[in-house]
Design a protein around this motif. Structure first.
Motif, PDB file in Angstrom:
ATOM      1  N   ALA A 230       0.851  -1.197   0.000  1.00 23.23           N
ATOM      2  CA  ALA A 230       0.000   0.000   0.000  1.00 23.23           C
ATOM      3  C   ALA A 230       0.883   1.243   0.000  1.00 23.23           C
ATOM      4  CB  ALA A 230      -0.908   0.009   1.223  1.00 23.23           C
ATOM      5  N   PHE A 231       0.554   2.190  -0.874  1.00 22.11           N
ATOM      6  CA  PHE A 231       1.317   3.440  -0.965  1.00 22.11           C
ATOM      7  C   PHE A 231       0.573   4.564  -0.263  1.00 22.11           C
ATOM      8  CE2 PHE A 231       3.317   1.244  -4.572  1.00 22.11           C
ATOM      9  CZ  PHE A 231       4.647   1.554  -4.339  1.00 22.11           C
ATOM     10  N   LEU A 232       1.274   5.226   0.657  1.00 23.64           N
ATOM     11  CA  LEU A 232       0.724   6.357   1.399  1.00 23.64           C
ATOM     12  C   LEU A 232       1.700   7.537   1.331  1.00 23.64           C
ATOM     13  CD1 LEU A 232       0.046   3.549   3.357  1.00 23.64           C
ATOM     14  CD2 LEU A 232      -1.560   5.282   4.168  1.00 23.64           C
ATOM     15  N   ASP A 250      -6.469 -10.539  11.116  1.00 16.67           N
ATOM     16  CA  ASP A 250      -5.942 -11.599  11.975  1.00 16.67           C
ATOM     17  C   ASP A 250      -4.418 -11.583  11.874  1.00 16.67           C
ATOM     18  OD1 ASP A 250      -5.191 -13.866  13.299  1.00 16.67           O
ATOM     19  OD2 ASP A 250      -6.656 -15.190  12.325  1.00 16.67           O
ATOM     20  N   LEU A 251      -3.741 -11.121  12.922  1.00 19.38           N
ATOM     21  CA  LEU A 251      -2.286 -10.977  12.888  1.00 19.38           C
ATOM     22  C   LEU A 251      -1.557 -12.317  12.955  1.00 19.38           C
ATOM     23  CD1 LEU A 251      -1.840  -7.757  15.066  1.00 19.38           C
ATOM     24  CD2 LEU A 251      -2.168  -7.989  12.599  1.00 19.38           C
ATOM     25  N   ASN A 252      -2.307 -13.405  13.106  1.00 16.97           N
ATOM     26  CA  ASN A 252      -1.699 -14.729  12.968  1.00 16.97           C
ATOM     27  C   ASN A 252      -1.546 -15.114  11.499  1.00 16.97           C
ATOM     28  OD1 ASN A 252      -1.504 -15.380  15.789  1.00 16.97           O
ATOM     29  ND2 ASN A 252      -3.740 -15.663  15.804  1.00 16.97           N
ATOM     30  N   LEU A 253      -2.304 -14.416  10.654  1.00 17.48           N
ATOM     31  CA  LEU A 253      -2.250 -14.703   9.217  1.00 17.48           C
ATOM     32  C   LEU A 253      -1.502 -13.621   8.442  1.00 17.48           C
ATOM     33  CD1 LEU A 253      -5.981 -15.827   8.667  1.00 17.48           C
ATOM     34  CD2 LEU A 253      -3.956 -17.280   9.033  1.00 17.48           C
ATOM     35  N   PHE A 254      -1.494 -12.405   8.967  1.00 10.10           N
ATOM     36  CA  PHE A 254      -0.916 -11.285   8.235  1.00 10.10           C
ATOM     37  C   PHE A 254       0.166 -10.590   9.054  1.00 10.10           C
ATOM     38  CE2 PHE A 254      -5.315 -11.711   6.749  1.00 10.10           C
ATOM     39  CZ  PHE A 254      -5.114 -11.839   5.380  1.00 10.10           C
ATOM     40  N   SER A 255       1.212 -10.187   8.368  1.00 10.02           N
ATOM     41  CA  SER A 255       2.302  -9.431   8.995  1.00 10.02           C
ATOM     42  C   SER A 255       2.294  -8.026   8.405  1.00 10.02           C
ATOM     43  CB  SER A 255       3.646 -10.124   8.723  1.00 10.02           C
ATOM     44  OG  SER A 255       4.714  -9.355   9.243  1.00 10.02           O
ATOM     45  N   ILE A 256       1.994  -7.028   9.241  1.00  6.76           N
ATOM     46  CA  ILE A 256       1.888  -5.648   8.771  1.00  6.76           C
ATOM     47  C   ILE A 256       3.242  -4.957   8.962  1.00  6.76           C
ATOM     48  CG2 ILE A 256       0.672  -3.457   9.018  1.00  6.76           C
ATOM     49  CD1 ILE A 256      -1.694  -5.040  10.136  1.00  6.76           C
ATOM     50  N   CYS A 257       3.841  -4.519   7.847  1.00  8.49           N
ATOM     51  CA  CYS A 257       5.202  -3.975   7.885  1.00  8.49           C
ATOM     52  C   CYS A 257       5.226  -2.552   7.332  1.00  8.49           C
ATOM     53  CB  CYS A 257       6.151  -4.835   7.046  1.00  8.49           C
ATOM     54  SG  CYS A 257       6.194  -6.566   7.519  1.00  8.49           S
ATOM     55  N   VAL A 283       2.604  -4.514   3.332  1.00  8.17           N
ATOM     56  CA  VAL A 283       3.634  -3.483   3.434  1.00  8.17           C
ATOM     57  C   VAL A 283       2.985  -2.113   3.234  1.00  8.17           C
ATOM     58  CG1 VAL A 283       5.821  -2.601   2.525  1.00  8.17           C
ATOM     59  CG2 VAL A 283       5.369  -5.071   2.545  1.00  8.17           C
ATOM     60  N   LEU A 284       3.132  -1.242   4.218  1.00  8.00           N
ATOM     61  CA  LEU A 284       2.601   0.115   4.159  1.00  8.00           C
ATOM     62  C   LEU A 284       3.774   1.055   3.923  1.00  8.00           C
ATOM     63  CD1 LEU A 284       0.205  -0.064   7.263  1.00  8.00           C
ATOM     64  CD2 LEU A 284      -0.207  -0.846   4.916  1.00  8.00           C
ATOM     65  N   SER A 285       3.860   1.611   2.706  1.00 10.22           N
ATOM     66  CA  SER A 285       5.083   2.302   2.303  1.00 10.22           C
ATOM     67  C   SER A 285       4.824   3.710   1.783  1.00 10.22           C
ATOM     68  CB  SER A 285       5.790   1.480   1.209  1.00 10.22           C
ATOM     69  OG  SER A 285       6.948   2.148   0.746  1.00 10.22           O
ATOM     70  N   THR A 286       5.821   4.558   1.949  1.00  7.69           N
ATOM     71  CA  THR A 286       5.857   5.842   1.237  1.00  7.69           C
ATOM     72  C   THR A 286       6.383   5.559  -0.164  1.00  7.69           C
ATOM     73  OG1 THR A 286       8.120   6.303   1.956  1.00  7.69           O
ATOM     74  CG2 THR A 286       6.321   7.089   3.374  1.00  7.69           C
ATOM     75  N   ASN A 287       6.724   6.607  -0.914  1.00  6.80           N
ATOM     76  CA  ASN A 287       7.197   6.379  -2.278  1.00  6.80           C
ATOM     77  C   ASN A 287       8.606   5.800  -2.349  1.00  6.80           C
ATOM     78  OD1 ASN A 287       8.586   8.649  -1.514  1.00  6.80           O
ATOM     79  ND2 ASN A 287       7.699   9.986  -3.071  1.00  6.80           N
ATOM     80  N   VAL A 288       9.199   5.420  -1.192  1.00  2.55           N
ATOM     81  CA  VAL A 288      10.512   4.764  -1.252  1.00  2.55           C
ATOM     82  C   VAL A 288      10.420   3.439  -2.003  1.00  2.55           C
ATOM     83  CG1 VAL A 288      11.302   5.807   0.904  1.00  2.55           C
ATOM     84  CG2 VAL A 288      10.242   3.560   0.970  1.00  2.55           C
ATOM     85  N   ALA A 289       9.211   2.866  -2.090  1.00  2.00           N
ATOM     86  CA  ALA A 289       9.044   1.571  -2.753  1.00  2.00           C
ATOM     87  C   ALA A 289       8.633   1.712  -4.215  1.00  2.00           C
ATOM     88  CB  ALA A 289       8.005   0.725  -2.010  1.00  2.00           C
TER      89      ALA A 289
END
Length: 842
Positions: A230-232, A250-257, A283-289
């Motif tokens: 996701a781009f923010l 469900d944080l047992n299924l997903f890893s939020i980075c 992945v929650l990213s700025t425009n670095v990605a």
């Protein structure tokens, strides 16, 4: 790696460099230009020295270095290394070094011949960061003077709108295909995002969309097995979205980075790496990605469509952050992240209609950024203006001027824009010139005293340069301890080593007093000393208004020095983030260098007269004042100029003749290229008051005397006699009618010449008059015998043949004594009634 498209260009690229030392490579997303190309170059026999590759972002530089090192089977820091600000993993024997552009400019300044370096690769040059433009300019300077053998490879995902071939006209250009899988594009704008940019509205919308995708899958169910990117626009929005998702997934299924520039390297690596725990990654990213990074496992992208853009305000000397829509090129790059490794899915949180309205590409930073560090680099290189360097884009002139002015104020450059010895030392410290000036001054002031200032100055610089800070209020003293920890602490100790001091940092913090903190910050920010305005915040010395949070402890202080503040879109005052309280008595002692004595003359609207006073000022802030009995004539002139700039030229006798002269000169400049006509527009006259008005103000002591000046004559006298005559010939003020009447010509600000005359006096005229050697047709305003408008035409011949018939019908009965002929084009004109005209004829 063997299948990457860029590998097909290896032979053409080697051949190109055998013919010329400049190559431009266009290679879209997925071509392998950032990884496969430098990896292959390590085996080129002709490259005996080091290869430098520049990446715009630290996270990309580290990631690319680790990847290529793993492909070579070596540890990072051996054959392959990297160097970014605050971290270096390379050695003398390193063959390929990935660096950020700021590192390159310092390498060039320290060794203009770049000894031992055979090639410089500029990756992602289309992103147009300041340091990219400067690094390329300096590299081209070196190649053109010291190192003709230096190879330069400029790589871009797109050359659209990028003037590389103009800057490097002899460069050989190559094109590579990209390698990306098809990406399905879907648009889903929220109602609130169309109405405004309220962060909570669109972040909640984005969170709901992400939860839906991850739990229910996309419409076709093709991509829901992979991870999501996701781009923010910034760190703040990432934190809010992470909180939203933590409570709904469900944080047992997903890893939020999260992924952003100031994140610790280990957490950045976690966001980029493939999940090792079997979880699907979000992945929650700025425009670095956006580019240069391949994040493992990504099949879905959700794009907010926003970015955080920094724009420097030359007047206030501070950067304003605004939430802006991304460009079409940026949107394409972001969508491409979903198709790097397999077919993907991109959900854009705006409408397809809005997509077509986005800018084609992002503007280069050099047009709107703070240019102070860049200008310091230019001064170190020996230029007195950035346009002396081979730049891709000309710098913003107001921003560049503001940078030179500040550097002169800090004694970094002299009045001729030549770098001083103090400036050389400031540059070597590697921090912002404001902070470097503070550090050097602290060291010189410490000599011969018992007060330890250098360590405290380094700590304060560490607070201000830190990429992440806690929340301890506005008072900067609350951040001293955290600034000597982690990456910030390493930087603090590095400055101390460069300054050759060995202070006990813990003791510096323990012994720090508010007086010393305020003094040091005032050295770095003399233009940000602030005085309370009561309920409306503070006024900075540079004239800017700022506010503090309502309940912050510093809000009751009378005086502050503001170390960090920002202006935001939609706010009239800047928001203070860091400051220190000033004791007003210090302006008589340690901070006396800030106080200037100035004689000021102004206009008192209440008393209707000029007044003069002696002021003690700190920039725009008046510290104290006392009346002067006799204003100096030059001070009165300055007061008049100030009044005119504030209230306009309406204070002068700018009569209709003067306004007509302005319009005639505007037309002359447009239609007569044989003469150099002066600009006498209102704006230009305001800017040049001292030149055209100043000589006539020696005896003016009141506004009534000012209004008595004949501005028309003053302006006309700015023209030489020959120019006055030419102006009268080409753009006359009157037109001689056949009846003997000198009809006035009025020139409006739309570029039209208007001649008003009674219709009977225009009889017999086949065409409207033509001025300016046939370039301007006069518009005729034909009047009734009572001088009321009847018709407006620039084509008199057509008027006689058409509309005149209706005019004649209506007017003949109303004015029967006047002439209304059937053949007006062939009738003798007259100023009189029919009877008098006939009597004169007989």
């Amino acid at each position: 790696m063997d299948q990457l498209p860029v590998l097909s260009l290896l032979t053409p690229l080697r051949e190109a460099f055998s013919q010329h030392h400049q190559v431009i490579l266009e290679a879209p997303t997925g071509a392998g230009k950032s990884t496969a190309l430098p990896l292959a170059m390590l085996d080129w026999d002709e490259l005996e020295g080091k290869i430098l590759m520049l990446e715009p972002r630290r996270v990309a530089a580290r990631s690319v270095a680790h990847f290529i090192a793993s492909q070579r089977g070596c540890q990072v820091g051996e054959e392959v290394g990297y160097r970014v600000r605050g971290e270096s993993r390379s050695q003398a024997s390193t063959r390929l070094e990935i660096v950020t552009e700021g590192v390159l400019t310092r390498m060039i300044q320290q060794d203009p011949e770049l000894s031992g370096i055979d090639m410089i690769i500029f990756d992602e040059i289309h992103e147009r960061h300041l340091t990219t433009d400067l690094g390329l300019a300096l590299a081209l300077e070196i190649q053109g003077s010291f190192r003709e053998d230096l190879k330069i490879l400029a790589m871009s995902a797109t050359l659209s709108g990028l003037p590389l071939t103009e800057l490097m006209p002899k460069a050989i250009s190559l094109n590579s295909e990209g390698r990306s899988f098809p990406v399905e594009l879907v648009y889903r704008a929220s109602t609130s995002s169309q109405q405004g940019r309220s962060a909570h509205h669109w972040i909640d919308h984005m969170g709901r969309v992400i939860v839906e995708l991850l739990t229910q899958g996309d419409e076709k169910g093709l991509y829901s097995h992979g991870s999501l990117l996701a781009f923010l626009p910034g760190q703040g929005e990432i934190v809010k979205l992470q909180e939203f998702l933590n409570s709904r997934l469900d944080l047992n299924l997903f890893s939020i980075c999260p992924l952003y520039g100031s994140l610790p390297p280990k957490m950045q690596d976690k966001a980029i790496a493939e999940p090792s725990d079997g979880k699907r990654k979000v992945v929650l990213s700025t425009n670095v990605a956006e580019s240069s990074l391949t994040i493992q496992g990504i099949t879905m992208v959700v794009d907010s469509g926003y970015k955080r853009q920094a724009s420097f305000n030359a007047r206030t000397g501070v950067t304003r952050l605004s939430l802006k829509r991304i460009s079409q090129a940026s949107a394409a790059q972001r969508a491409g992240r979903a198709g790097r490794l397999a077919p993907g899915y991109c959900l854009r949180l705006w409408s397809q209609e809005e997509q077509g309205r986005l800018l084609k590409a992002d503007e280069p930073e050099i047009l709107h950024s703070d240019l102070i560090p860049m200008v310091l680099d230019g001064a170190c290189w020996g230029v007195k203006a950035l346009d002396e360097l081979p730049m891709l884009t000309t710098a913003s002139q107001p921003n560049e001027n503001a940078a030179w002015q500040l550097l002169e104020q800090l004694d970094v450059v002299d009045k001729q824009r030549k770098i001083t010895s103090h400036g050389r030392q400031a540059y070597e410290l590697g921090c912002h010139p404001r902070l470097a000036h503070m550090l050097l001054k602290a060291k010189s002031l410490t000599k011969g005293t018992h007060r330890e200032l250098v360590g405290l100055a380094c700590i304060l610089a560490g607070v201000l340069e830190s990429r992440s800070r806690g929340q301890h209020g506005i008072d900067i003293s609350g951040y001293l301890r955290e600034s000597i920890q982690g990456e910030s602490g390493q930087q603090v100790r590095q400055w101390m080593r460069k300054l050759n001091v060995n202070s006990d940092l813990q003791a510096c913090i323990t012994n720090a007093c508010n007086e010393d903190i305020a003094f040091l910050l005032a050295l770095a920010f003399p233009d940000r000393v602030a005085k309370s305005r009561g309920v409306s915040g503070y006024l900075l010395a540079n004239g800017t208004g700022v506010t503090l949070p309502e309940h912050d402890a510093l809000n009751s202080a009378d005086w502050l020095v503001v170390a960090d503040f920002q202006e935001s879109e939609g706010r009239t005052s800047g928001r203070v983030y860091l400051a220190a309280q000033i004791d007003v008595e210090s302006f008589k002692s340690r901070l006396q260098f800030l106080v200037e004595k100035q004689e000021y003359c102004g206009w008192d609207d209440v008393k209707g007269r000029f007044y003069a006073e002696s002021q003690q000022r700190i920039g725009q802030i008046v510290l104290s004042k006392s009346a002067l009995t006799k204003p100096d004539p030059e001070q009165i002139k300055l007061a008049i100029f100030e009044q005119l700039r504030n209230k306009g030229l309406g204070l002068l006798n700018m009569n209709d003749k003067a306004l007509q002269l302005q319009n005639r000169l505007m037309l002359a400049a447009t239609l007569d290229s044989e003469q150099a006509w002066p600009d006498m527009s209102h704006g230009k006259l305001i800017d040049t008051l001292a030149d055209w008005l100043g000589p006539y103000l020696n005896d003016v002591k009141s506004l009534s005397q000012l209004r008595s000046l004949d501005c028309y004559t003053l302006l006309l006298n700015q023209l030489e006699w020959s120019a006055q005559q030419r102006l009268e010939t080409l753009f006359p003020t009157h037109w001689a009618m056949a009846t003997g009447t000198r009809a006035g010509i009025t020139y409006d600000d739309a570029g039209r010449a208007l001649l008003s005359v009674r219709l009977q006096e225009a009889l017999g005229m086949a065409q409207s008059p033509v001025l300016a050697n046939g370039k301007l047709t006069v518009t005729m305003e034909l009047l009734s015998p009572a001088h009321r408008p009847l018709a407006l035409t620039a084509d008199l011949a057509s008027f006689w043949q058409g509309p005149y018939v209706e005019v004649k019908k209506e007017m003949k009965g109303r004015y029967p004594k006047h002439l209304w002929p059937d053949d007006p084009a062939n009738t003798t004109p007259t100023r009189f009634t029919k009877k008098k005209t006939l009597n004169q004829g007989s």
